[in-house]
Design an enzyme around this catalytic site. Structure first.
Site, PDB file in Angstrom:
ATOM      1  CB  THR A 157      -0.951  -0.018   1.216  1.00 21.26           C
ATOM      2  OG1 THR A 157      -1.844   1.078   1.113  1.00 21.26           O
ATOM      3  CG2 THR A 157      -0.213   0.037   2.521  1.00 21.26           C
ATOM      4  CB  ALA A 158       1.853   3.852   1.024  1.00 18.41           C
ATOM      5  CB  SER A 159       0.041   3.471  -4.772  1.00 15.93           C
ATOM      6  OG  SER A 159      -1.339   3.708  -4.569  1.00 15.93           O
ATOM      7  CG  HIS A 160      -1.890   7.680  -1.119  1.00 21.52           C
ATOM      8  ND1 HIS A 160      -2.131   6.366  -0.794  1.00 21.52           N
ATOM      9  CD2 HIS A 160      -1.789   8.347   0.036  1.00 21.52           C
ATOM     10  CE1 HIS A 160      -2.173   6.248   0.524  1.00 21.52           C
ATOM     11  NE2 HIS A 160      -1.967   7.440   1.054  1.00 21.52           N
ATOM     12  CG  ASN A 161       1.910   8.286   1.214  1.00 18.97           C
ATOM     13  OD1 ASN A 161       1.445   9.417   1.222  1.00 18.97           O
ATOM     14  ND2 ASN A 161       1.523   7.343   2.053  1.00 18.97           N
TER      15      ASN A 161
END
Length: 127
Positions: free
Chosen positions: A28-32
């Site tokens: 996860t955390a593809s938006h970061n």
């Protein structure tokens, strides 16, 4: 081992119960920024926290791994996940109470965007 493909974190949690598996991992955390990407590990009733994370980190650092083999299968959880949402959501009440049939949706740039808008349209709503 079951690969779900590109799914949201809540879908991983749902899949664990639906598929009756012991644990799950969500990258996860593809938006970061890339250096902030990570893995959400879950077992039992939900995601692991604090002491359990440190235990995993320590086991990785010390290269303490169980060995074995697994067969990799794939499963498309999306239809069952959406079926669950439809069953748990009172869409008739929502559409009745919204005279303009418009819903504000903040899915960011995440994967949920691909699912929420079609689901709303299917129920006569716009988002």
């Amino acid at each position: 081992m079951i690969e779900l493909g590109e799914v949201t974190t809540p879908m991983v949690y749902f899949a664990r119960g639906f598929l009756k598996v012991d644990g799950g991992v969500c990258i996860t955390a593809s938006h970061n920024p890339p250096e902030w990407n990570g893995a959400k590990l879950c077992q039992g009733g939900g995601a692991i926290h604090e002491e359990e994370i440190y235990e995993v980190q320590n086991n990785v650092r010390l290269k303490r791994f169980n060995t074995g083999s697994a067969v990799l299968t794939t499963f498309d959880i999306v239809p069952d996940y959406l079926k669950n949402i439809r069953a748990r959501t009172n869409f008739p009440m929502i559409t009745k109470s919204l005279p303009h049939r418009s819903v504000g949706v903040d899915s960011g740039d995440g994967l949920a965007r691909r699912l929420v808008h079609p689901l709303l349209r299917e129920r006569g709503l716009t988002g």
